[in-house]
Design an enzyme around this catalytic site. Structure first.
Site, short mmCIF file in Angstrom:
data_model
loop_
_atom_site.label_atom_id
_atom_site.label_comp_id
_atom_site.label_asym_id
_atom_site.label_seq_id
_atom_site.Cartn_x
_atom_site.Cartn_y
_atom_site.Cartn_z
N TRP A 101 16.40 27.69 -13.34
CA TRP A 101 15.43 26.57 -13.45
C TRP A 101 13.99 26.70 -12.95
CZ3 TRP A 101 17.31 23.16 -16.41
CH2 TRP A 101 18.65 23.04 -16.59
N ASP A 169 10.86 21.30 -7.12
CA ASP A 169 11.92 20.98 -8.05
C ASP A 169 13.13 20.65 -7.13
OD1 ASP A 169 14.03 20.30 -9.95
OD2 ASP A 169 13.76 22.23 -11.13
N LYS A 193 22.40 13.98 -10.16
CA LYS A 193 23.24 14.64 -9.06
C LYS A 193 23.26 13.69 -8.07
CE LYS A 193 21.21 18.78 -11.18
NZ LYS A 193 22.01 18.79 -12.50
#
Ligand code: PMP
Length: 359
Positions: A101, A169, A193
């Site tokens: 990511w 992030d 999530k």
């Protein structure tokens, strides 16, 4: 019967939230229609919108120095929006590449400006984090991924960045533990999530960064636009925000992020203990100091056994265990809403599987 849901995102949501959404789906509060059928300028939606923002402020402990924004486009949009807002011609940002990511974030950052990579976990197969971080001279911010969802690497203590704001992030571990928001310049997280269904991204940003952000880019891409309009510049993803507001209530019912963090530690400890007690059968490649409480990754002795493991688990109602297609292996996602009993069921299955297939 509900499955034991170990998907990495979209992922399991609290059952009381799903039930409330179901009950309100056809008619919301005697309106004669559902919330998703009414104007996003209505009084009813406005209440929901502000409850979602207020819940985020409360649970994250957001100080007055920071704005909370709700933006569409997924966390992926933030990979571009952050540098587009915070960097001008000739300026650069630092980044720590700890897995897939942050690698994606780097790639988008480089389409806008230049980046200094302070650490790249490539040599260790993205299984570790740097012990010390030295920001480069003149960097406008430092980007990190607080939890690498694919590699299972999680920052436990965040790096200090000197004058440069820290940009994190937090898509896969937001509200899984208490954090000190005042030490971040910007936090972003896709909802799917720990916050709700996919479709909205939460951005927490220091107000001075909003004010000093570039104003020569399209309106939607400027943080200022969302901050000035209370995240109602255009039609927001109303269903996702409604669900998010209910998840905020659920977090309150659980005792807040501190209580949730304890449960998360407990669930992760159960899982990692089974891995550590069977080292000849299960192999977790991640440095034990930075193992994620949200996504545990491990290998079995060979890929055939991994396929059999996933198949056997599925037959017992345990789904979402296959590692990300880019890395293979097994991944166990244990977000806030995953019950402890699901981890217990998986641990029992793992011990049994190792006993049956080990030497
Ligand atoms: N960052 C992290 C850490 C992620 O886990 C994900 C999605 N799994 C993303 C960014 C991208 O999020 P989205 O799909 O919402 O764009």
């Amino acid at each position: 019967m509900r499955k034991h849901n170990f998907y990495a995102g979209p992922s399991t949501l609290p059952v009381p939230v799903l039930e409330e959404l179901r009950d309100q789906m056809v008619e919301y509060k005697d309106m004669g229609m559902s919330l998703v059928e009414t104007s996003h300028r209505s009084k009813e939606y406005d209440e929901v919108h502000n409850a979602a923002l207020q819940g985020l402020r409360e649970h994250l402990g957001v100080p007055d120095t920071h704005d909370v924004l709700l933006i569409g486009g997924g966390a992926t949009l933030q990979f571009g929006m952050v540098p587009m807002n915070l960097l001008r011609a000739g300026e650069h940002a630092d980044i720590i590449v700890s897995g897939s990511w942050s690698k994606k974030a780097l790639s988008d950052l480089q389409t806008v400006a230049s980046a200094t990579v302070l650490f790249d976990g490539k040599d260790s197969g993205y299984t570790s984090l740097p012990a010390a971080v030295n920001p480069s001279s003149g960097a406008k911010y430092l980007h990190i991924a607080s939890n690498e969802t694919i590699g299972g690497v999680q920052w436990k203590d965040f790096p200090s960045t000197g004058d440069a704001p820290l940009v994190a992030d937090m898509s896969s571990d937001i509200l899984s533990r208490p954090i000190d928001v005042s030490s971040f310049g910007l936090i972003f997280a896709g909802a799917q999530k720990n916050l709700g269904p996919a479709g909205v991204t939460v951005v927490v940003i220091r107000k001075d960064l909003v004010a000093s952000g570039r104003d020569d880019i399209p309106a939607y891409l400027q943080y200022r636009t969302h901050a000035d309009k209370n995240s109602l510049y255009n039609t927001p993803p109303v269903f996702c925000i409604h669900a998010l507001s209910l998840v905020m209530n659920w977090i309150r019912d659980q005792g807040g992020p501190a209580a949730i963090a304890k449960t998360n530690q407990d669930k992760a400890a159960l899982l990692y203990t089974v891995l550590d007690e069977n080292p000849q059968f299960f192999h977790c490649p991640v440095d034990p100091n930075v193992r994620s409480t949200m996504n545990a990754v491990f290998r079995l002795p060979n890929e055939d056994l991994e396929a059999e493991f996933v198949k056997g688990a599925s037959a017992q109602g345990m789904v979402g265990l296959k590692g990300h297609r880019s890395v293979g292996g097994i991944r166990v996602s244990m977000y806030n809403a995953l019950p402890r009993t699901s981890v217990e069921a998986l641990c029992a299955y793992m011990k049994d599987f190792a006993a049956r297939h080990g030497e």
